[in-house]
Design an enzyme around this catalytic site. Structure first.
Site, short mmCIF file in Angstrom:
data_model
loop_
_atom_site.label_atom_id
_atom_site.label_comp_id
_atom_site.label_asym_id
_atom_site.label_seq_id
_atom_site.Cartn_x
_atom_site.Cartn_y
_atom_site.Cartn_z
CE LYS A 142 11.86 32.26 44.43
NZ LYS A 142 11.59 31.00 45.12
N GLY B 198 4.87 31.93 40.88
CA GLY B 198 3.75 32.73 41.38
C GLY B 198 3.74 32.78 42.90
CB THR C 255 7.92 38.02 48.21
OG1 THR C 255 7.54 36.96 47.32
CG2 THR C 255 9.29 37.70 48.76
CE LYS D 225 9.55 35.96 44.35
NZ LYS D 225 9.59 35.27 45.66
CB SER E 220 3.03 29.17 45.26
OG SER E 220 4.27 29.32 44.56
CB SER F 82 8.88 36.84 52.92
OG SER F 82 9.90 37.40 52.12
NE ARG F 83 14.29 31.16 52.53
CZ ARG F 83 13.40 30.38 51.93
NH1 ARG F 83 12.49 29.76 52.65
NH2 ARG F 83 13.43 30.19 50.62
CG ASP G 207 6.32 35.27 43.54
OD1 ASP G 207 6.07 35.02 44.73
OD2 ASP G 207 7.08 34.57 42.84
CD GLU H 116 14.88 32.27 47.37
OE1 GLU H 116 14.60 33.11 48.26
OE2 GLU H 116 14.15 31.31 47.10
CB VAL I 224 19.07 30.37 50.75
CG1 VAL I 224 19.50 31.31 49.62
CG2 VAL I 224 20.18 29.38 51.07
#
Length: 226
Positions: free
Chosen positions: A2, A30, A142, A85, A32, A148-149, A138, A176, A174
């Protein structure tokens, strides 16, 4: 996969078709987090494909007692939701790092959803898609998850760390949203779409702006109707 490719602003489907030719393509997206899917925690996602039959094929392949799959045909919107997101998750982390409360995060997430839908629709997605699993769903997970990074990066920014310091400490992990912010910022500017949260996250990540000043600037913009 993504995201939005830096420089070209292409989505995964566009890159995939350039490399693979006119092949069937579906995007599964989604709320997940893999850490929970692997434990059999009930999870729901969406399978999006231009051809509804392809979306249903993926749905049938992944559907299970703890993993529910819906279908959609708005690949553009689903892929943009999965990418954009992450930017708002960075912003949510900044709120946490600065010690803000539930009011702040609720406001950030709500206005983030509106901003994501506004930009996503301008880029070819359907506004309704962003109210679904790949958008609101999502974004929620997140922004609030300990897994959540992206939220972690924001939290460290809010505590005063710089982006190079945060990335060095994360090693090979990472987030994103850091790169996606670059693409989304450029796309919003090109499309003439109002995206104040994206602009302030970009300023905090890449222009050295104090996150507290970014928050003040968001709060003190000219009054407007919702």
């Amino acid at each position: 996969a993504k995201g939005i490719e830096v420089g070209t602003h292409r989505r995964p489907q566009e890159i995939g078709r350039e490399l693979l030719g006119p092949t069937a393509w579906a995007t599964l997206s989604g709320p997940s987090h893999a850490e929970e899917v692997a434990r059999g925690i009930p999870t729901a996602v969406v399978s999006a494909a231009d051809d509804e039959a392809v979306a249903r094929t993926v749905q049938a392949a992944f559907m299970g007692a703890f993993f529910r799959v819906y279908t959609a045909t708005d690949v553009v919107g689903v892929e943009l939701g999965g990418a954009l997101k992450n930017i708002f998750a960075v912003a949510a982390g900044i709120c946490d790092g600065m010690g803000f409360g539930d009011n702040s995060k609720a406001a950030l997430m709500t206005r983030g959803i509106a901003e994501m839908a506004r930009l996503g629709e301008a880029l070819g997605g359907c506004a309704q898609t962003f109210a679904g699993l790949s958008g609101v769903g999502d974004l929620i997970v997140t922004c609030i998850s300990r897994h959540s990074r992206n939220r972690h990066v924001g939290e460290e920014l809010g505590r005063g760390a710089t982006l190079p310091q945060i990335q060095k400490a994360m090693g090979l992990s990472v987030a994103e949203g850091v790169k996606t912010t670059l693409s989304a910022y450029e796309l919003a500017c090109q499309a003439g779409v109002s995206a104040p949260i994206i602009h302030e996250v970009h300023a905090a990540l890449y222009e050295g702006k104090d996150p507290r000043q970014a928050a003040r600037d968001l709060m003190t913009r000219a009054a407007k109707p919702e």
